[in-house]
Design an enzyme around this catalytic site. Structure first.
Site, mmCIF file in Angstrom:
data_model
loop_
_atom_site.group_PDB
_atom_site.id
_atom_site.type_symbol
_atom_site.label_atom_id
_atom_site.label_comp_id
_atom_site.label_asym_id
_atom_site.label_seq_id
_atom_site.Cartn_x
_atom_site.Cartn_y
_atom_site.Cartn_z
ATOM 1 N N GLY A 51 0.830 -1.203 0.000
ATOM 2 C CA GLY A 51 0.000 0.000 0.000
ATOM 3 C C GLY A 51 0.858 1.243 0.000
ATOM 4 N N CYS A 78 5.298 -6.273 1.442
ATOM 5 C CA CYS A 78 5.691 -4.861 1.332
ATOM 6 C C CYS A 78 5.116 -4.031 2.487
ATOM 7 C CB CYS A 78 5.279 -4.323 -0.041
ATOM 8 S SG CYS A 78 6.070 -2.761 -0.408
ATOM 9 N N TYR A 79 4.133 -3.179 2.247
ATOM 10 C CA TYR A 79 3.556 -2.420 3.373
ATOM 11 C C TYR A 79 3.031 -3.391 4.432
ATOM 12 C CZ TYR A 79 0.530 0.742 6.015
ATOM 13 O OH TYR A 79 -0.058 1.451 7.022
ATOM 14 N N HIS A 168 7.333 -8.124 -4.021
ATOM 15 C CA HIS A 168 5.982 -8.508 -4.475
ATOM 16 C C HIS A 168 6.016 -9.872 -5.182
ATOM 17 C CE1 HIS A 168 3.770 -4.760 -3.642
ATOM 18 N NE2 HIS A 168 4.970 -4.228 -3.729
ATOM 19 N N GLU A 170 3.527 -11.479 -6.275
ATOM 20 C CA GLU A 170 2.414 -11.589 -7.225
ATOM 21 C C GLU A 170 2.756 -11.098 -8.622
ATOM 22 O OE1 GLU A 170 2.689 -9.598 -4.676
ATOM 23 O OE2 GLU A 170 1.828 -7.617 -4.996
ATOM 24 N N SER A 221 -12.463 -1.068 -29.903
ATOM 25 C CA SER A 221 -11.305 -0.208 -30.149
ATOM 26 C C SER A 221 -10.363 -0.865 -31.142
ATOM 27 C CB SER A 221 -10.561 0.023 -28.840
ATOM 28 O OG SER A 221 -9.987 -1.203 -28.412
ATOM 29 N N GLY A 222 -10.597 -2.157 -31.383
ATOM 30 C CA GLY A 222 -9.674 -2.903 -32.228
ATOM 31 C C GLY A 222 -8.753 -3.770 -31.390
ATOM 32 N N GLY A 223 -8.699 -3.494 -30.087
ATOM 33 C CA GLY A 223 -7.854 -4.281 -29.181
ATOM 34 C C GLY A 223 -8.562 -5.563 -28.751
ATOM 35 N N ASP A 225 -9.346 -6.710 -25.749
ATOM 36 C CA ASP A 225 -10.334 -6.693 -24.654
ATOM 37 C C ASP A 225 -11.740 -6.395 -25.175
ATOM 38 O OD1 ASP A 225 -8.021 -6.913 -23.228
ATOM 39 O OD2 ASP A 225 -7.956 -4.797 -22.665
ATOM 40 N N SER A 226 -11.867 -5.309 -25.929
ATOM 41 C CA SER A 226 -13.213 -4.987 -26.421
ATOM 42 C C SER A 226 -13.666 -6.029 -27.438
ATOM 43 C CB SER A 226 -13.262 -3.576 -26.999
ATOM 44 O OG SER A 226 -12.275 -3.404 -27.972
ATOM 45 N N LYS A 364 -5.032 -9.124 -18.780
ATOM 46 C CA LYS A 364 -4.812 -9.259 -20.225
ATOM 47 C C LYS A 364 -4.484 -10.694 -20.637
ATOM 48 C CE LYS A 364 -4.310 -6.048 -22.710
ATOM 49 N NZ LYS A 364 -5.389 -5.324 -23.388
#
Ligand code: XMP
Length: 508
Positions: A51, A78-79, A168, A170, A221-223, A225-226, A364
């Protein structure tokens, strides 16, 4: 299940995703009233996230001390490690040296958390992002690892099963990070891996529930995800879906034709192409601040969608937002805002849509996997990530047609040379940046005060961290040579060699 107490790290949700990869459920809770939530959830393990706060700052976030008496294994990251240091009898102090990005971690003493590491070697590459550090470990703990700048980079109290790590685990750039989480979740907490979740079926069920028999529009958008969001929605609601693709004028050379071809001919999605070039340029006139740019772009997109959706009577807007967009735009109570991704915090408060985001909890690489499983064309799955606001955020300063044109030509050369070198598929994204800096050059014995283009090529897996690609010198030389000769306005080319953190991937 495992409880993750969220102190506002950019990667808290990524911890839960890594635990999901182990086949184990997790729940993210807030530090406030954590004790009550933990009693109710009865987890097998507790993770304290990183954090942005400082344990002795005015905005310090701590938890009730009773949590550590529940005999539930605890891992502080970390934190989270600093919280353990501060609350369990150790000492935390401001660090003398900041560590952002890669550092070397030496395992000093083995313990259950690092079981299996010693087989690999003794020194490991880990990723950090911190300032304070623990100088004395909690009572009963021993130091098990350190880095050049942090003597107490990991400690363990094997009896109480309380562990702290400064790095980290992760993020995928940390070597054997997933093994640390595996050791904690499976070996130390005794969790049982369940079968993997059936993601596609779950997404479709969610879409059916949210949309029902209504009409919806999807912003393409062409990417990837969409496209995945549109594709799955089309499978669920069929003809009730209309996809919009807006040519903003801030796409790369040839991109609009490619997108139309893929959606219409290959994926067979119902597509309406809208020419928004003039509207975007007009709205961006005089805008310099990157946050303002994203807001203007988010607003322009949504106003165009509203207008077009009205024509077909649709009130639902499907967006391909993924989790990193949400977290960077401030998705949790204690996390800092990094940038307002145009489709999250860049949206105006008032619009006439119900927004449905089927991929909001995914990363992603998970979306790419869904695309592969859904038999998307290979070139689409492998396509480099491109931000929704397009070249506007790769162009520092006001967006003008002239600057866009210079950037597009330089960008095309970067991609062409990387493809020629056979490196395109190994790279998360590569692009040119119009830096807005004027610099002196000499061409044909004449002084020329021209533009500075930066080239960035990075690798990443989950968006949260990235490293710059060690492009061969010959490829860099070719890129530079071509840009300064083919893009007349440019007199100098530089290569960006910064990791994320501390830099973000895009320049704005
Ligand atoms: P940063 O620059 O935040 O980028 O490290 C992480 C990933 O997100 C993309 N990006 C965006 N995508 N709208 C988007 O749809 C945005 O406003 C936006 N900003 C960054 C970026 O290209 C990278 O892949």
């Amino acid at each position: 299940m495992i409880v993750i107490i969220d102190f506002g790290s950019q990667t808290t949700h990524l911890i839960s995703r890594r635990i999901r990869d182990l086949g184990v459920k997790s729940e993210i809770i807030l530090p406030q009233n954590a004790f009550k939530s933990i009693k109710k959830l009865a987890p097998r393990g507790i993770i304290l996230s990183g954090g942005p706060a400082s344990v002795f700052g005015k905005d310090a976030l701590l938890v009730e001390k009773e949590i550590f008496d529940l005999r539930i294994p605890v891992l502080g990251i970390c934190y989270g490690l600093e919280v353990l240091g501060q609350m369990l009898g150790g000492k935390v102090a401001p660090g003398k040296k900041k560590e952002y990005g890669r550092t070397d971690f030496s395992l000093k003493k083995n313990c259950n958390l690092f079981a299996g590491w010693e087989k690999n070697k003794k020194d490991f590459t880990v990723w950090m992002s911190h300032f304070d550090q623990v100088v004395t470990p909690p009572i009963g703990s021993v130091v098990v690892g350190s880095t050049p700048a942090v003597p107490v980079a990991a400690f363990a109290d094997e009896k109480k099963k309380i562990y702290g790590i400064m790095f980290h685990p992760e993020v995928h750039h940390t070597e054997y990070g997933q093994q640390v989480l595996h050791n904690f979740v499976i070996k130390i907490c005794g969790e049982n891996p369940l079968l993997g979740t059936k993601k596609i079926e779950e997404i479709k069920k969610y879409l059916k529930k949210e949309i029902g028999s209504n009409k919806a529009v999807c912003a393409l958008s062409g990417g990837i995800d969409s496209s995945v969001a549109a594709y799955l929605t089309h499978q669920v609601i069929g003809r009730n879906l209309t996809c919009f693709y807006v040519d903003t004028g801030m796409m790369r050379i040839g991109e609009t034709d490619e997108v139309i071809n893929t959606f219409k001919n290959k994926l067979k999605l119902p597509l309406v192409v809208i020419d928004g070039k003039k509207e975007f340029l007009k709205n961006l006139k005089g805008v310099i601040d990157p946050e303002k740019k994203r807001t203007v772009i988010g607003e322009t997109f949504i106003r165009i969608f509203e207008r077009e959706a009205k024509k077909i009577g649709a009130k639902i807007l499907i967006q391909g937002t993924i989790y990193p967009d949400v977290i960077e735009s401030q998705g949790t109570k204690h996390s800092h805002k990094i940038k307002s991704h145009h489709n999250v915090a860049g949206l105006p408060e008032k619009h006439g849509f119900k927004i449905v985001e089927p991929l909001r909890m995914f990363y992603k690489d998970e979306v790419r996997k869904i695309a592969s499983e859904s038999k998307f064309p290979r070139e689409m799955v492998a396509r480099h990530v491109f931000p929704g606001p397009g070249l506007a955020v790769r162009l520092i300063g006001e967006v003008t047609e002239k600057k866009l044109e210079i950037l597009k030509r330089a960008d095309k050369i970067v991609i062409e040379e990387i493809k020629k070198a056979g490196l395109y598929d190994q790279i998360w994204m590569a692009f040119a940046v119009y830096t807005g800096i004027k610099t002196t050059g000499v061409t044909g014995d004449e002084r020329k005060y021209g533009d500075l283009i930066a080239v960035r090529a990075i690798e990443s897996r989950d968006t949260m961290t990235s490293d710059w690609v060690r492009l061969p010198y010959d490829v860099l030389a070719k890129i530079s040579e071509r840009i300064v000769t083919e893009v007349f306005e440019v007199v100098r080319v530089v290569y960006d060699i910064t990791t994320k953190p501390p830099a973000t991937m895009e320049w704005e």
